[in-house]
Enzyme design. Structure first.
Site, PDB file in Angstrom:
ATOM      1  CE1 TYR A  62      45.043  38.517  48.329  1.00 57.66           C
ATOM      2  CE2 TYR A  62      45.573  39.397  46.167  1.00 57.66           C
ATOM      3  CZ  TYR A  62      44.654  38.893  47.055  1.00 57.66           C
ATOM      4  OH  TYR A  62      43.337  38.750  46.677  1.00 57.66           O
ATOM      5  CB  CYS A  65      52.203  30.370  43.718  1.00 52.11           C
ATOM      6  SG  CYS A  65      50.768  30.614  44.796  1.00 52.11           S
TER       7      CYS A  65
END
Length: 463
Positions: free
Chosen positions: A316, A412
């Site tokens: 990612y 996150c």
């Protein structure tokens, strides 16, 4: 016998707030029945009006603070309650850091099943205002004139904002010029209900190190009348390097369309994270808080403990921000990203920094890394920085098959972090502590980074 709900809609009650929820709402009980109250804080005695009743909980509107919390502060933003973008602005910043630390700890214990995990207190900012380098302002109109601001919570009603105290200050100057221009030229803002009107959004990117600014006008068309007048005024703003149109003619809630038209200058800015230079376009994924991003990445680099001999796999990877940060001290870095344009940006960023030891592959992590594994690539370190949904199960499975000595997980979302850590710890990994970084001051969002080491199949989730 069915229990009788102790609260009724539209009635007022006095209650004590005991906790704060994931979205910043106060949580308390009335006769043992849970009630969520927006803008209320722990330790407060409040008067609330019940506005919605569910089977096991209710929502209350804060009517009066009878006994305020010692951590309550006066929000600096004049539209704080109507905007809703900074849901913790009424909570002191030190207490915000405590809340975010606890949020990560609670997720690890409740979801991950970890016993007394070590969570370092959230690292905050010296000045937690005007920190964002990207802004997206919807544009609309009502009987009072042009509105430029943000959507109210759970709606597309625009709250007109003169200055946002978490966005870069230069945005006020940009928006004032555009507001005057479209008013004087009679340019109609876009109307979502009819699909008519021209100007939809104003999007900006600001380089905090370089001071460079990119201004983008999202339009329901391919040109703006008298655009040369607007360009002339915007060019006079210090730091502006490019002014572009983004074409979005679809009746959609998606902000950006596919086509970019340069009105003046360039379609990107440059900025730095540490010593690494990046080219950032309007559509680039680039962390919005560059100061805290550096804190986060330097912690990831420290935890990785690279000696220069390691092969690193970055999943990612976006436009290569973490990849290139690690490439400073690794032997080789391979970044994987599903968005093809982001991979092109990453390759460009590697080129402008002179990194010969970083390459990037376009594709979903769950599809690419099994192929890399089959072809014999064995990383010493895997870095994952997934979206809020966390890592795909195939990604987790392949990480375990590859069994790198170290895995650095940048998160996150504490909930999916806890879920993924539980799986990895059940399959041979362990960790010592979690480091929390406050990248989204005055909101409930929180970033964290953790380093896991491989200890064999006997490792359990007792970290």
């Amino acid at each position: 016998m069915e229990n009788i709900c102790p609260v009724e809609k539209n009635r007022d009650y006095i209650m004590r707030i005991d906790d704060i929820g994931n979205d910043g709402e106060g949580i308390g009980k009335i006769e043992g029945f849970t009630v969520f109250v927006k803008d209320a804080l722990p330790q407060e005695k409040v008067s609330v009006k019940i506005v919605k009743v569910k089977k096991n909980f209710a929502y209350g509107r804060l009517m009066e603070i009878i006994e305020p919390s010692e951590n309550r502060v006066q929000p600096k933003c004049v539209v704080y309650k109507r905007c809703g973008g900074c849901s913790l602005q009424h909570l002191s910043y030190e207490a915000q850091l405590d809340f975010k630390t606890k949020k990560v700890y609670d997720a690890l214990t409740r979801i991950g099943g970890f016993k007394n995990p070590t969570v370092e207190r959230a690292v905050g900012m010296d000045n937690p205002f005007y920190y964002r380098n990207k802004a997206q302002f919807p544009v609309g109109k009502d009987k009072n004139g042009v509105k430029i601001g943000f959507y109210a919570p759970r709606s597309h009603d625009i709250v007109d904002v003169e200055e946002c105290i978490i966005q870069n200050k230069i945005n006020r100057q940009i928006n004032d010029i555009i507001r005057c221009f479209i008013t004087e030229e009679g340019i109609e803002p876009y109307d979502e209900s009819t699909g008519r009107g021209l100007l939809r959004h104003i999007v900006t990117r600001v380089g905090f190190v370089t001071g460079e600014v990119l201004v983008c006008l999202v339009v329901n068309g391919r040109k703006i009348p008298s655009s040369e007048k607007l360009v002339k005024k915007l060019r006079d703003i210090k730091g502006v390097k490019g002014i572009v149109l983004n074409v979005n003619t679809k009746k959609t809630n998606v902000i950006l369309g596919d086509e970019i038209i340069v009105l003046w200058g360039q379609d990107f800015i440059t900025d730095y994270i540490g010593n690494v230079k990046f080219e950032v376009s309007i559509k680039s994924f680039y962390q919005v808080n560059p100061l805290q991003t550096r804190v986060l990445y330097e912690k990831a680099l420290e935890l990785a403990g690279l000696s220069g001999d390691e092969n690193v796999l970055d999943l990612y990877c976006g436009i290569g921000t973490i990849s290139l940060f690690l490439a400073q001290k690794a032997k080789n870095v391979i970044g994987i990203e599903i968005v093809e344009q982001a991979v092109k940006d990453a390759e460009r960023n590697a080129e402008i920094n002179g990194f010969k030891n970083a390459r990037f592959i376009a594709g979903s992590a769950e599809e690419v890394i099994p192929d890399i594994y089959k072809n014999g690539f064995k990383p010493d370190l895997i870095v994952v920085d997934p979206p809020r949904k966390g890592c795909d199960s195939v990604v987790i499975d392949t990480i375990v098959k590859m069994s790198p000595q170290k895995v650095v997980y940048v998160s996150c979302d504490p909930s999916t972090l806890a879920r993924d850590l539980k799986i990895l710890c059940e399959r041979g990994y362990k960790f010592d502590k979690v480091h929390v970084v406050d990248q989204f001051c005055h909101s409930t969002h929180v970033e964290s980074v953790i380093m896991m080491t491989y200890c064999g199949k006997e490792a359990k989730n007792e970290s």
